[in-house]
Design a protein around this motif. Structure first.
Motif, PDB file in Angstrom:
ATOM      1  N   ARG A 140      60.753 -76.261  -8.008  1.00 34.00           N
ATOM      2  CA  ARG A 140      61.748 -75.237  -8.268  1.00 34.00           C
ATOM      3  C   ARG A 140      61.248 -74.165  -9.232  1.00 34.00           C
ATOM      4  N   GLU A 141      60.080 -74.365  -9.821  1.00 42.43           N
ATOM      5  CA  GLU A 141      59.469 -73.314 -10.632  1.00 42.43           C
ATOM      6  C   GLU A 141      59.071 -72.132  -9.753  1.00 42.43           C
ATOM      7  N   VAL A 142      58.878 -72.388  -8.459  1.00 45.17           N
ATOM      8  CA  VAL A 142      58.462 -71.354  -7.502  1.00 45.17           C
ATOM      9  C   VAL A 142      59.485 -71.207  -6.379  1.00 45.17           C
ATOM     10  N   TRP A 178      45.431 -65.589  -5.147  1.00 47.17           N
ATOM     11  CA  TRP A 178      44.360 -66.144  -5.973  1.00 47.17           C
ATOM     12  C   TRP A 178      44.028 -65.189  -7.116  1.00 47.17           C
ATOM     13  N   GLU A 179      43.973 -63.896  -6.828  1.00 43.64           N
ATOM     14  CA  GLU A 179      43.620 -62.912  -7.855  1.00 43.64           C
ATOM     15  C   GLU A 179      44.655 -62.885  -8.977  1.00 43.64           C
ATOM     16  N   ILE A 180      45.911 -62.862  -8.625  1.00 46.86           N
ATOM     17  CA  ILE A 180      46.978 -62.838  -9.640  1.00 46.86           C
ATOM     18  C   ILE A 180      46.956 -64.112 -10.472  1.00 46.86           C
ATOM     19  N   ARG A 181      46.792 -65.235  -9.836  1.00 49.06           N
ATOM     20  CA  ARG A 181      46.771 -66.507 -10.570  1.00 49.06           C
ATOM     21  C   ARG A 181      45.554 -66.593 -11.483  1.00 49.06           C
ATOM     22  N   ALA A 182      44.408 -66.102 -11.020  1.00 52.36           N
ATOM     23  CA  ALA A 182      43.198 -66.100 -11.851  1.00 52.36           C
ATOM     24  C   ALA A 182      43.379 -65.193 -13.075  1.00 52.36           C
ATOM     25  N   LYS A 183      43.969 -64.010 -12.867  1.00 56.63           N
ATOM     26  CA  LYS A 183      44.198 -63.093 -13.995  1.00 56.63           C
ATOM     27  C   LYS A 183      45.126 -63.720 -15.031  1.00 56.63           C
ATOM     28  N   ARG A 184      46.166 -64.405 -14.573  1.00 55.32           N
ATOM     29  CA  ARG A 184      47.073 -65.076 -15.514  1.00 55.32           C
ATOM     30  C   ARG A 184      46.353 -66.149 -16.311  1.00 55.32           C
ATOM     31  N   THR A 185      45.514 -66.901 -15.631  1.00 58.00           N
ATOM     32  CA  THR A 185      44.770 -67.958 -16.314  1.00 58.00           C
ATOM     33  C   THR A 185      43.806 -67.354 -17.341  1.00 58.00           C
ATOM     34  N   SER A 209      53.282 -60.814  -4.637  1.00 55.15           N
ATOM     35  CA  SER A 209      53.524 -60.247  -5.962  1.00 55.15           C
ATOM     36  C   SER A 209      53.204 -61.201  -7.113  1.00 55.15           C
ATOM     37  N   GLU A 210      53.159 -62.525  -6.822  1.00 61.82           N
ATOM     38  CA  GLU A 210      53.020 -63.468  -7.928  1.00 61.82           C
ATOM     39  C   GLU A 210      51.980 -64.574  -7.752  1.00 61.82           C
TER      40      GLU A 210
END
Length: 137
Positions: free
Chosen positions: A72-74, A123-130, A119-120
């Motif tokens: 439910r986080e996503v 792979w690129e967005i998740r890598a930038k967040r990390t 939008s969320e």
């Protein structure tokens, strides 16, 4: 009983899975309340972030998933998926019937999941967040 609309495809090469998922009417994520990684006594259901969920979202096909707190986080019921009780066959059947009966709902859920992925969750967005976590300080 014969099922003319059910095909067991067997193993697919990774480069063919996107096309296969795109051809489906619905994608299922039937996780149980307890999820194991093969180690006795280790339950990862509270912390898992299944890659399958993001792969499913990336194809724009409606998703039916077990309703687990970590998912439910996503996933949001009736927004980007249908969430059902993991161990309730009737719940799963009703969700499948609901999507079968409503092309509009199917399209809405698939489209919303796809837009959220773009939008969320790429792979690129998740890598930038990390990386941002480690660059602070």
């Amino acid at each position: 009983k014969s099922c003319n609309n059910f095909v067991i495809m067997g193993h697919l090469e990774p480069n063919k899975t996107f096309d296969a998922m795109s051809m489906m009417d619905v994608l299922l994520m039937p996780y149980q309340q307890s999820v194991s990684i093969g180690l006795d006594g280790v339950d990862t259901a509270k912390w898992m972030s299944p890659m399958k969920m993001f792969e499913y979202m990336s194809v724009g096909v409606p998703i039916i998933s077990s309703d687990l707190p970590v998912l439910r986080e996503v996933l949001v019921n009736l927004e980007n998926c249908l969430l059902v009780k993991s161990n309730d066959v009737k719940d799963w059947s009703e969700a499948l019937r609901r999507l079968s009966d409503s092309k509009e709902l199917s399209e809405e859920l698939g489209t919303n999941a796809y837009k959220q992925y773009l939008s969320e969750h790429t792979w690129e967005i998740r890598a930038k967040r990390t990386l941002a976590i480690f660059s602070k300080g």
